[in-house]
Design a protein around this motif. Structure first.
Motif, mmCIF file in Angstrom:
data_model
loop_
_atom_site.group_PDB
_atom_site.id
_atom_site.type_symbol
_atom_site.label_atom_id
_atom_site.label_comp_id
_atom_site.label_asym_id
_atom_site.label_seq_id
_atom_site.Cartn_x
_atom_site.Cartn_y
_atom_site.Cartn_z
ATOM 1 N N GLY A 170 0.859 -1.369 0.201
ATOM 2 C CA GLY A 170 -0.027 0.032 0.211
ATOM 3 C C GLY A 170 0.781 1.164 -0.251
ATOM 4 O O GLY A 170 0.318 2.540 -0.456
ATOM 5 N N GLN A 171 2.100 1.471 0.714
ATOM 6 C CA GLN A 171 3.039 2.278 0.559
ATOM 7 C C GLN A 171 3.629 2.216 -0.975
ATOM 8 O O GLN A 171 3.778 3.543 -1.082
ATOM 9 N N ARG A 172 3.531 1.561 -1.370
ATOM 10 C CA ARG A 172 3.650 2.141 -2.811
ATOM 11 C C ARG A 172 3.074 2.992 -3.987
ATOM 12 O O ARG A 172 2.991 3.181 -4.653
ATOM 13 N N CYS A 173 1.708 3.193 -3.804
ATOM 14 C CA CYS A 173 0.773 3.898 -3.779
ATOM 15 C C CYS A 173 1.285 5.123 -4.217
ATOM 16 O O CYS A 173 1.328 5.741 -3.488
ATOM 17 N N PRO A 174 0.714 5.610 -5.426
ATOM 18 C CA PRO A 174 1.525 7.167 -5.500
ATOM 19 C C PRO A 174 0.938 8.577 -5.342
ATOM 20 O O PRO A 174 0.963 9.588 -5.146
ATOM 21 N N VAL A 175 -0.598 8.095 -4.860
ATOM 22 C CA VAL A 175 -0.976 9.380 -4.795
ATOM 23 C C VAL A 175 -1.398 9.432 -2.980
ATOM 24 O O VAL A 175 -0.685 8.642 -1.970
ATOM 25 N N LEU A 176 -0.912 10.718 -3.082
ATOM 26 C CA LEU A 176 -0.354 11.311 -1.648
ATOM 27 C C LEU A 176 -1.691 11.698 -0.803
ATOM 28 O O LEU A 176 -2.501 11.573 -0.812
ATOM 29 N N GLU A 177 -1.224 12.629 0.466
ATOM 30 C CA GLU A 177 -2.431 11.983 1.467
ATOM 31 C C GLU A 177 -2.833 13.564 1.442
ATOM 32 O O GLU A 177 -2.466 14.626 0.569
ATOM 33 N N PRO A 178 -4.830 13.556 0.667
ATOM 34 C CA PRO A 178 -5.687 14.361 0.443
ATOM 35 C C PRO A 178 -5.383 15.740 1.585
ATOM 36 O O PRO A 178 -5.030 15.508 3.026
ATOM 37 N N TYR A 179 -5.566 17.101 1.393
ATOM 38 C CA TYR A 179 -5.483 18.648 2.284
ATOM 39 C C TYR A 179 -7.326 19.152 1.445
ATOM 40 O O TYR A 179 -7.291 19.427 0.908
ATOM 41 N N TYR A 180 -7.789 19.042 2.688
ATOM 42 C CA TYR A 180 -8.850 19.810 2.700
ATOM 43 C C TYR A 180 -8.607 21.294 3.178
ATOM 44 O O TYR A 180 -8.617 21.397 4.801
ATOM 45 N N ARG A 181 -9.787 21.774 2.119
ATOM 46 C CA ARG A 181 -9.258 23.634 3.371
ATOM 47 C C ARG A 181 -10.205 24.030 1.902
ATOM 48 O O ARG A 181 -10.447 23.979 0.765
ATOM 49 N N ASP A 182 -10.904 25.237 2.477
ATOM 50 C CA ASP A 182 -11.677 26.595 2.032
ATOM 51 C C ASP A 182 -10.986 27.332 0.862
ATOM 52 O O ASP A 182 -11.562 27.721 1.903
ATOM 53 N N LEU A 183 -11.383 27.038 -0.369
ATOM 54 C CA LEU A 183 -10.074 28.200 -0.687
ATOM 55 C C LEU A 183 -10.985 28.549 -1.881
ATOM 56 O O LEU A 183 -10.451 29.960 -2.769
#
Length: 245
Positions: A130-143
């Motif tokens: 699972g650590q090989r997944c290229p998707v990084l941690e998502p971040y949430y903010r009102d932009l």
């Protein structure tokens, strides 16, 4: 000739309130002048003369359209990815990346990002796989300023040293991509309504700093700053110089 006699000393007149005030002001000024190192006013030197900008080549006809398409406005509905309850936090980030790859699969293959395509199969697995997944941690903010969180997403484009950065929002119950960028990234920040990406420069001691800011009229994140700044222990230089990027 005998030396001149000193003039007789005048008798001291009684001090009036105005005279007392004058003496107090004089003593205060002397005290300030004597303790400049303790916070007193210090002259900053001469002020440089203001120079007005010089307009170059006034005979040139002003351009009415851009010569190159650089994709200033990015707004695209992401097909096939639902938004349960219009809550972007319930959207699967891996599904978002898979939808993009599916839409642009030929571009990924032509760019040689075969490792990204291969590692997407590891997303969702446990342990080392699972650590090989290229998707990084998502971040949430009102932009976008609508009071709801937006999604800032990143994933590695492999092989290579490129990171893709994306911003998504929700409009009319649909997931909409409002910003995208790929580069060798040394840092990403969220500040207010902006996404700031720092990337290494070919010039030693400098880095690129790009800033996208939400524009309510275009309904998209616009590239509002593209600068080259000093990097390293001294930090950014106070005056950015225009980059040729």
């Amino acid at each position: 000739m005998p030396p001149a006699r000193p003039a007789p000393r005048a008798s001291r007149a009684p001090r009036t309130p105005r005279a007392v005030a004058a003496v107090a002001v004089a003593l205060l000024l002397a005290a300030v002048a004597g303790c400049g190192d303790a916070g007193g006013l210090v002259g900053a030197g001469s002020t440089p003369t203001a120079i007005s900008p010089d307009r170059l080549w006034p005979q040139l006809t002003p351009a009415s359209s851009p010569a190159f398409e650089v994709g200033e406005v990015e707004s695209e509905v992401v097909a096939g990815v639902p938004v349960p309850g219009d809550d972007i936090r319930r959207v699967d980030p891996v599904a978002v990346v898979r939808a993009e790859i599916k839409e642009d699969s030929s571009d990924y293959e032509n760019a040689g990002y075969v490792e990204t395509l291969r590692r997407m199969a590891d997303c969702g697995k446990q342990g080392a796989a699972g650590q090989r997944c290229p998707v990084l941690e998502p971040y949430y903010r009102d932009l976008t300023g609508d009071g709801h969180a937006d999604l800032t997403l990143g994933f590695r484009q492999l092989p290579g040293n490129v990171t893709a950065v994306r911003v998504y929002t929700v409009e009319k119950h649909r997931l909409v991509r409002v910003m995208h960028w790929e580069d060798a990234v040394s840092g990403v920040e969220l500040a207010g309504r902006s996404v700031i990406i720092r990337s290494p420069s070919e010039v030693a001691g400098y880095e690129y700093r790009l800033q996208w800011t939400w524009d309510p009229q275009q309904r998209s994140m616009l590239l509002t700053h593209d600068e080259m700044l000093r990097s390293g222990p001294e930090g950014p230089s106070p005056g950015p110089s225009a980059s040729a990027r």
